[in-house]
Design a protein around this motif. Structure first.
Motif, PDB file in Angstrom:
ATOM      1  N   MET A   1       0.845  -1.184   0.000  1.00 49.41           N
ATOM      2  CA  MET A   1       0.000   0.000   0.000  1.00 49.41           C
ATOM      3  C   MET A   1       0.891   1.248   0.000  1.00 49.41           C
ATOM      4  O   MET A   1       1.761   1.397   0.859  1.00 49.41           O
ATOM      5  N   PHE A   2       0.680   2.110  -0.961  1.00 39.56           N
ATOM      6  CA  PHE A   2       1.457   3.344  -1.078  1.00 39.56           C
ATOM      7  C   PHE A   2       1.089   4.303   0.043  1.00 39.56           C
ATOM      8  O   PHE A   2      -0.082   4.582   0.274  1.00 39.56           O
ATOM      9  N   LYS A   3       2.100   4.804   0.744  1.00 38.78           N
ATOM     10  CA  LYS A   3       1.894   5.760   1.829  1.00 38.78           C
ATOM     11  C   LYS A   3       2.434   7.114   1.370  1.00 38.78           C
ATOM     12  O   LYS A   3       3.636   7.367   1.425  1.00 38.78           O
ATOM     13  N   ALA A   4       1.522   7.968   0.917  1.00 35.23           N
ATOM     14  CA  ALA A   4       1.919   9.270   0.378  1.00 35.23           C
ATOM     15  C   ALA A   4       2.651  10.106   1.428  1.00 35.23           C
ATOM     16  O   ALA A   4       3.638  10.782   1.109  1.00 35.23           O
ATOM     17  N   ASN A   5       2.193  10.067   2.680  1.00 35.26           N
ATOM     18  CA  ASN A   5       2.848  10.863   3.729  1.00 35.26           C
ATOM     19  C   ASN A   5       4.308  10.472   3.896  1.00 35.26           C
ATOM     20  O   ASN A   5       5.177  11.328   4.035  1.00 35.26           O
ATOM     21  N   LEU A   6       4.573   9.150   3.898  1.00 31.90           N
ATOM     22  CA  LEU A   6       5.949   8.661   4.009  1.00 31.90           C
ATOM     23  C   LEU A   6       6.785   9.142   2.825  1.00 31.90           C
ATOM     24  O   LEU A   6       7.903   9.631   2.995  1.00 31.90           O
ATOM     25  N   PHE A   7       6.241   9.031   1.639  1.00 33.08           N
ATOM     26  CA  PHE A   7       6.944   9.457   0.429  1.00 33.08           C
ATOM     27  C   PHE A   7       7.303  10.941   0.493  1.00 33.08           C
ATOM     28  O   PHE A   7       8.448  11.318   0.228  1.00 33.08           O
ATOM     29  N   PHE A   8       6.347  11.789   0.877  1.00 30.06           N
ATOM     30  CA  PHE A   8       6.630  13.224   0.934  1.00 30.06           C
ATOM     31  C   PHE A   8       7.555  13.580   2.097  1.00 30.06           C
ATOM     32  O   PHE A   8       8.366  14.506   1.987  1.00 30.06           O
ATOM     33  N   ASP A   9       7.466  12.853   3.206  1.00 31.70           N
ATOM     34  CA  ASP A   9       8.439  13.051   4.293  1.00 31.70           C
ATOM     35  C   ASP A   9       9.844  12.704   3.795  1.00 31.70           C
ATOM     36  O   ASP A   9      10.814  13.399   4.112  1.00 31.70           O
ATOM     37  N   ASN A  10       9.943  11.635   3.007  1.00 34.10           N
ATOM     38  CA  ASN A  10      11.241  11.245   2.447  1.00 34.10           C
ATOM     39  C   ASN A  10      11.769  12.315   1.489  1.00 34.10           C
ATOM     40  O   ASN A  10      12.968  12.600   1.481  1.00 34.10           O
ATOM     41  N   ILE A  11      10.891  12.892   0.695  1.00 36.63           N
ATOM     42  CA  ILE A  11      11.320  13.976  -0.201  1.00 36.63           C
ATOM     43  C   ILE A  11      11.910  15.111   0.621  1.00 36.63           C
ATOM     44  O   ILE A  11      12.998  15.617   0.309  1.00 36.63           O
ATOM     45  N   SER A  12      11.219  15.506   1.673  1.00 37.02           N
ATOM     46  CA  SER A  12      11.718  16.602   2.521  1.00 37.02           C
ATOM     47  C   SER A  12      13.083  16.260   3.110  1.00 37.02           C
ATOM     48  O   SER A  12      13.992  17.099   3.107  1.00 37.02           O
ATOM     49  N   GLN A  13      13.223  15.051   3.615  1.00 36.57           N
ATOM     50  CA  GLN A  13      14.489  14.624   4.205  1.00 36.57           C
ATOM     51  C   GLN A  13      15.603  14.595   3.160  1.00 36.57           C
ATOM     52  O   GLN A  13      16.717  15.050   3.403  1.00 36.57           O
ATOM     53  N   LEU A  14      15.311  14.044   1.979  1.00 33.52           N
ATOM     54  CA  LEU A  14      16.327  13.955   0.928  1.00 33.52           C
ATOM     55  C   LEU A  14      16.722  15.336   0.406  1.00 33.52           C
ATOM     56  O   LEU A  14      17.893  15.575   0.097  1.00 33.52           O
ATOM     57  N   ILE A  15      15.771  16.244   0.328  1.00 34.23           N
ATOM     58  CA  ILE A  15      16.079  17.613  -0.079  1.00 34.23           C
ATOM     59  C   ILE A  15      17.042  18.242   0.928  1.00 34.23           C
ATOM     60  O   ILE A  15      18.041  18.857   0.562  1.00 34.23           O
TER      61      ILE A  15
END
Length: 132
Positions: A1-15
């Motif tokens: 199941m895709f977790k959009a919140n996790l994905f966007f948190d990861n984007i913030s962290q990677l940025i």
């Protein structure tokens, strides 16, 4: 199941980790300015697969890693291992890795030099320091 919140948190962290700019990522992904903010705030909205792939490509991680690993809770060792396996995968796919097969007998009878050093990666250890 895709977790959009996790994905966007990861984007913030990677940025943050890569000292990148959101605009650079959005431009690379060929989405409009503000796309990340709008999509991350809309509970029912999910990013398209092209965007997910572009994010993974931009940061040099796999799609699977970008959507399933909590980057902000990784230890330095876990971060190192993710980078190691991502590079190993890339080098293997690019035919940059030359695998040498050794028999167990060859490994068990490797001759050490005068300092008791055996020149083989399986017989060595390295210490990895946290770069952060």
């Amino acid at each position: 199941m895709f977790k959009a919140n996790l994905f966007f948190d990861n984007i913030s962290q990677l940025i943050k980790e890569n000292k990148a700019k959101i605009g650079e990522l959005e431009s690379h992904a060929n989405v409009s300015a503000g796309y990340i903010y709008r999509t991350s705030k809309d509970e029912g909205s999910k990013p398209g697969i092209d965007f997910v792939v572009s994010v993974a490509e931009f940061f040099g991680v796999s799609v699977d890693t970008s959507i399933s690993v909590e980057f902000n809770s990784l230890t330095p060792t876990e971060r190192y291992l993710i980078k190691f396996f991502e590079k190993l995968k890339k080098d293997t796919v690019g035919d940059q890795v030359r695998w040498i097969k050794y028999t167990p007998d060859e490994l068990n009878h490797a001759d050490p030099d005068i300092n008791a050093f055996v020149d083989h990666p399986l017989m060595n250890y390295e210490t990895f320091l946290d770069e952060g």
